[in-house]
Design an enzyme around this catalytic site. Structure first.
Site, PDB file in Angstrom:
ATOM      1  CD  GLU A 112     -55.763  19.448 -35.862  1.00 39.33           C
ATOM      2  OE1 GLU A 112     -55.270  18.480 -36.472  1.00 39.33           O
ATOM      3  OE2 GLU A 112     -56.546  20.256 -36.392  1.00 39.33           O
ATOM      4  CG  ASP A 177     -44.985  29.597 -45.638  1.00 39.51           C
ATOM      5  OD1 ASP A 177     -43.809  29.917 -45.367  1.00 39.51           O
ATOM      6  OD2 ASP A 177     -45.282  28.492 -46.117  1.00 39.51           O
ATOM      7  CG  ASP A 179     -40.314  28.108 -49.064  1.00 42.42           C
ATOM      8  OD1 ASP A 179     -39.217  28.154 -49.640  1.00 42.42           O
ATOM      9  OD2 ASP A 179     -40.728  27.111 -48.466  1.00 42.42           O
TER      10      ASP A 179
END
Length: 481
Positions: A112, A177, A179
């Site tokens: 996807e 991730d 951040d």
């Protein structure tokens, strides 16, 4: 507004929204690609057509406002994006990275992709047969960015042709991730979306700690680190064993790295038992070497006496804390380096009769961990169906390209020097045609990043094909009697 063909049905996103510092798409601007109308009954077609008509009107009204907002935060024009996708984006290497084989397999065709268009319309369940088909669609839609999702049991475009419970995610890279906003309670140089070389050190040390653990503790080899384009970094663990993990195994790996507890307002976020786990001990050795420069010097978090109280709350002995407070009030204001040194200086004088040296040493270790240990978004790592921004996308707020980070040269990576789309197109325009360059990217500052990515993909593909041949040989041997 870019036009996209076919019926579109508005719906809630069925998986996590884009990560990092991108705004989540609202219900009204999330759409999913549909198959041809011949495969739907008339009622569904009429419903989809009505919804699309209403949505198109709303989108046109919002388009001008959205474009104005984009213009404020970024100088990336749609024309520049088209030029970037046409001449510089490494579609072939991206295909090879996700496909693991020269010719298309389900690892790519059932993958996807989700596009965010220039007006923030978010289109899910895109899939492609080849990298050429993907490039053609990207050039047609000209998305501001796109995310990569999992490989499904069926082609995402054909998901309505299969039973609902038969359309499931099969595999995806294990991702992490980091951040910078998660460090806002301890960094003093910047806040929110802004970063500088001082606070980027938090990302550098986080990458170093996580990368070593993923390799040494879990045995992974193919780990791609990518700059997020503004204030963070993503890890893509591409080993087959990692890709095939279910949510339970992903959660177990993510939990392995969870050390900090509570939120930014918690008094003490590190509460760990001794003796330290080997992973924590190794991490602490890495962190304590960078603590003096990164925390004490660059961030100087306890310069004021008010801020120094935060440090005192992390120390175990009340008598020592009172004496430290008196000394620091006498300074009026002093550096964090001096205050950190004062802790041991006063402790050695024997001024506190209740002080336990072992407890003090462990408390100071906990301070180092609290201020420097990697802060990751665990939810991103725990779910197989989470979508993550693709490498080499352009961050719409900064115009910077999401380039790979060479782990062997990690400390020299500077996010402020990562090229923007404008920089790259200017590089091409200024190229001296007498110099040799087979591809446009070779004329730009993107060259070392694409070459690094190509080398990474080649290594991954070779290992995948070697393992595939070995499995086939073992299967053939088992048939020999």
């Amino acid at each position: 507004m870019p036009h996209f063909e076919g019926d579109a049905k508005v719906r809630d996103a069925s998986s996590s929204p884009p990560s990092e510092d991108q705004e989540s798409p609202t219900k009204s601007n999330v759409v999913e690609t549909e198959m041809d109308g011949d495969n739907l009954d008339n009622d569904l077609l009429e419903e989809a057509a009505l919804l699309e008509s209403v949505e198109n009107s709303r989108r046109h009204e919002e388009a001008a406002q959205t474009e104005a907002k984009i213009a404020i935060v970024s100088d990336v024009s749609q024309e520049l994006m088209i030029a970037f996708y046409e001449r510089l984006f490494p579609f072939k290497d991206l295909f090879q990275w996700l496909n693991h084989f020269p010719s298309p397999t389900a690892a790519f065709t059932n993958r996807e992709f989700a596009f965010t268009l220039q007006n923030d319309v978010y289109i899910r369940y895109n899939s492609f047969a080849t990298h050429e088909a993907m490039k053609k669609e990207v050039l047609r839609l000209n998305p501001s960015r796109f995310e990569i999702g999992p490989v499904y049991t069926a082609n995402p475009r054909d998901r309505r042709l299969v039973r609902k419970n038969a359309f499931k995610p099969l595999e995806k890279e294990l991702v992490f991730d980091i951040d910078m906003t998660d460090y806002d309670d301890i960094r003093t140089c910047c806040s929110a979306a802004t970063i500088c070389e001082k606070c980027w050190k938090f990302i550098t040390v986080a990458i170093r700690v996580l990368d070593i653990a993923l390799r040494e503790d879990f045995g992974f080899q193919h780990i791609l680190w990518v700059y997020s384009g503004r204030r963070g970094a993503h890890a893509w663990v591409c080993d087959k064993r990692a890709r095939e993990m279910d949510d339970i195994k992903r959660s177990a790996v993510a939990s392995y790295f969870e050390l900090l507890q509570g939120g930014a307002n918690s008094t003490k976020r590190v509460n760990i038992k001794r003796p330290l786990h080997p992973f924590v001990s190794r991490s602490l050795n890495i962190l304590k070497d960078m603590f003096p420069s990164t925390i004490l010097s660059d961030q100087d978090p306890w310069r004021s006496n008010e801020d120094a109280d935060k440090l005192l709350k992390l120390l175990p002995d009340k008598a020592l804390n009172e004496e430290l407070r008196k000394r620091w009030e006498g300074y009026n204001e002093s550096s964090s380096t001096r205050k950190w040194s004062d802790i041991d200086d006063l402790a050695r004088t024997g001024i506190s009769k209740t002080l336990d040296p072992k407890q003090l040493r462990e408390a100071k270790q906990d301070v180092i961990l609290e201020y420097m240990y990697p802060r990751i978004d665990s939810e991103v790592s725990k779910h197989l169906n989470h979508l993550l921004k693709s490498p080499f996308c352009v961050h719409p707020g900064t115009g910077r390209v999401c380039v790979p980070i060479d782990i062997s040269d990690l400390e020299t990576f500077n996010p402020m020097k990562v090229p923007t789309v404008s920089d790259l197109i200017n590089d091409i325009d200024k190229w001296n045609e007498t110099d040799e360059a087979k591809y446009d990217y070779e004329k730009t500052s993107l060259k070392p990043y694409i070459e690094y990515f190509h080398k990474f993909v080649s290594g991954l593909t070779k290992d995948e094909m070697r393992a595939k041949r070995q499995r086939e040989q073992e299967a053939g041997d088992s048939l020999d009697f």
